[in-house]
Design a protein around this motif. Sequence first.
Motif, short mmCIF file in Angstrom:
data_model
loop_
_atom_site.label_atom_id
_atom_site.label_comp_id
_atom_site.label_asym_id
_atom_site.label_seq_id
_atom_site.Cartn_x
_atom_site.Cartn_y
_atom_site.Cartn_z
N PRO A 34 0.83 -1.20 0.00
CA PRO A 34 0.00 0.00 0.00
C PRO A 34 0.87 1.26 0.00
O PRO A 34 2.06 1.21 0.33
CB PRO A 34 -0.77 -0.11 1.31
N LYS A 35 0.26 2.37 -0.34
CA LYS A 35 0.98 3.64 -0.34
C LYS A 35 1.29 4.04 1.10
O LYS A 35 0.52 3.77 2.02
CB LYS A 35 0.15 4.74 -1.01
N THR A 36 2.44 4.66 1.27
CA THR A 36 2.87 5.10 2.60
C THR A 36 3.21 6.58 2.56
O THR A 36 3.31 7.18 1.50
CB THR A 36 4.10 4.29 3.07
N MET A 37 3.41 7.15 3.74
CA MET A 37 3.68 8.58 3.85
C MET A 37 5.16 8.82 4.11
O MET A 37 5.74 8.25 5.04
CB MET A 37 2.85 9.17 5.00
N SER A 38 5.76 9.66 3.30
CA SER A 38 7.16 10.02 3.49
C SER A 38 7.27 11.16 4.51
O SER A 38 6.27 11.81 4.84
CB SER A 38 7.77 10.47 2.16
N LEU A 39 8.48 11.42 4.95
CA LEU A 39 8.71 12.53 5.88
C LEU A 39 8.30 13.85 5.25
O LEU A 39 7.68 14.69 5.89
CB LEU A 39 10.18 12.57 6.31
N GLY A 40 8.61 14.03 3.96
CA GLY A 40 8.22 15.26 3.28
C GLY A 40 6.71 15.45 3.23
O GLY A 40 6.20 16.56 3.41
N GLU A 41 6.00 14.36 2.98
CA GLU A 41 4.54 14.43 2.95
C GLU A 41 3.98 14.72 4.34
O GLU A 41 3.03 15.50 4.49
CB GLU A 41 3.96 13.12 2.41
N TRP A 42 4.57 14.11 5.35
CA TRP A 42 4.17 14.35 6.74
C TRP A 42 4.36 15.82 7.10
O TRP A 42 3.48 16.46 7.65
CB TRP A 42 4.98 13.44 7.65
N GLN A 43 5.52 16.36 6.76
CA GLN A 43 5.80 17.75 7.08
C GLN A 43 4.86 18.69 6.32
O GLN A 43 4.35 19.66 6.89
CB GLN A 43 7.25 18.09 6.75
N LYS A 44 4.59 18.39 5.07
CA LYS A 44 3.66 19.21 4.28
C LYS A 44 2.27 19.19 4.90
O LYS A 44 1.59 20.22 4.96
CB LYS A 44 3.62 18.69 2.84
N LEU A 45 1.84 18.03 5.39
CA LEU A 45 0.55 17.91 6.05
C LEU A 45 0.50 18.79 7.30
O LEU A 45 -0.45 19.56 7.50
CB LEU A 45 0.29 16.45 6.42
N GLU A 57 2.38 21.37 8.11
CA GLU A 57 2.45 22.78 7.74
C GLU A 57 1.11 23.28 7.23
O GLU A 57 0.63 24.35 7.62
CB GLU A 57 3.53 23.01 6.68
N GLY A 58 0.48 22.51 6.35
CA GLY A 58 -0.82 22.89 5.80
C GLY A 58 -1.91 22.97 6.85
O GLY A 58 -2.85 23.75 6.73
N ALA A 59 -1.79 22.16 7.89
CA ALA A 59 -2.78 22.15 8.97
C ALA A 59 -2.52 23.25 9.99
O ALA A 59 -3.30 23.42 10.93
CB ALA A 59 -2.78 20.78 9.65
N GLY A 60 -1.42 23.97 9.84
CA GLY A 60 -1.10 25.04 10.77
C GLY A 60 -0.57 24.54 12.10
O GLY A 60 -0.58 25.26 13.09
N GLU A 114 -8.09 17.71 18.29
CA GLU A 114 -7.75 19.01 17.69
C GLU A 114 -6.76 18.83 16.54
O GLU A 114 -6.87 19.50 15.51
CB GLU A 114 -7.16 19.95 18.74
N VAL A 115 -5.78 17.96 16.71
CA VAL A 115 -4.80 17.70 15.64
C VAL A 115 -5.51 17.12 14.42
O VAL A 115 -5.30 17.57 13.29
CB VAL A 115 -3.67 16.77 16.13
N ILE A 116 -6.37 16.14 14.64
CA ILE A 116 -7.11 15.52 13.53
C ILE A 116 -7.99 16.56 12.85
O ILE A 116 -8.04 16.63 11.62
CB ILE A 116 -7.95 14.32 14.03
N SER A 117 -8.66 17.37 13.63
CA SER A 117 -9.53 18.41 13.08
C SER A 117 -8.74 19.40 12.22
O SER A 117 -9.18 19.75 11.11
CB SER A 117 -10.23 19.16 14.22
N GLY A 127 8.06 22.73 15.90
CA GLY A 127 8.84 23.11 14.73
C GLY A 127 9.33 21.91 13.96
O GLY A 127 8.82 20.79 14.10
N ASP A 128 10.34 22.13 13.15
CA ASP A 128 10.88 21.10 12.27
C ASP A 128 11.41 19.89 13.05
O ASP A 128 11.16 18.75 12.68
CB ASP A 128 11.99 21.71 11.40
N ARG A 129 12.11 20.14 14.12
CA ARG A 129 12.68 19.04 14.91
C ARG A 129 11.58 18.17 15.49
O ARG A 129 11.63 16.94 15.41
CB ARG A 129 13.57 19.60 16.02
N ALA A 130 10.58 18.79 16.08
CA ALA A 130 9.46 18.02 16.67
C ALA A 130 8.72 17.25 15.59
O ALA A 130 8.33 16.10 15.81
CB ALA A 130 8.51 18.98 17.39
N CYS A 131 8.57 17.84 14.43
CA CYS A 131 7.91 17.17 13.30
C CYS A 131 8.64 15.89 12.95
O CYS A 131 8.03 14.82 12.81
CB CYS A 131 7.88 18.13 12.10
N ARG A 132 9.94 15.98 12.81
CA ARG A 132 10.75 14.81 12.45
C ARG A 132 10.75 13.75 13.55
O ARG A 132 10.68 12.56 13.28
CB ARG A 132 12.18 15.24 12.12
#
Length: 159
Positions: A49-60, A62-65, A140-143, A73-78
Amino acid sequence: LGERDAGQEFRWKEFYNEEIDDLLKSKQTELNKVYSKFTGKENRPTEKPKTMSLGEWQKLLEGAGLMDGEIFGDRACRLCYVRSMQTSEDELTDDMAHRKLTMVEFYEAIGRVAQHRMVNGDADHPLAPACGTFAGFIAEVISAMFKSITKPKINPKQA
């Protein structure tokens, strides 16, 4: 310097319980839509199945605010991404295992974002939920994630 992650402790004490399970089940439709929108970019053409890369995760995020640069920030995201991943069955032959976040791991990553915001957050921050519980932060994160994929696109000609 990086701190050690008590991954199993987080899973068993915070994440693997009926309240969180019920919440994730109730948000299944939204989670599936978010996950499917942000997966597959770095998968091989025949890979299922398709999986999520780190770049896609970060884009998500960022887009969600959710990446405000102050609390999260970036470190916590990773760290949320990496700490949510299960150990690969065969790290020698699966050279991309570290870049594949599965749906189950995606759920845990959401929980880790919520935990980070809850532990390190500011109660006055606009992204902090009113209820203050771990399940409330996850909701809240999911929303925020779901709103980011459903908000109408603004046509530059109309602006």
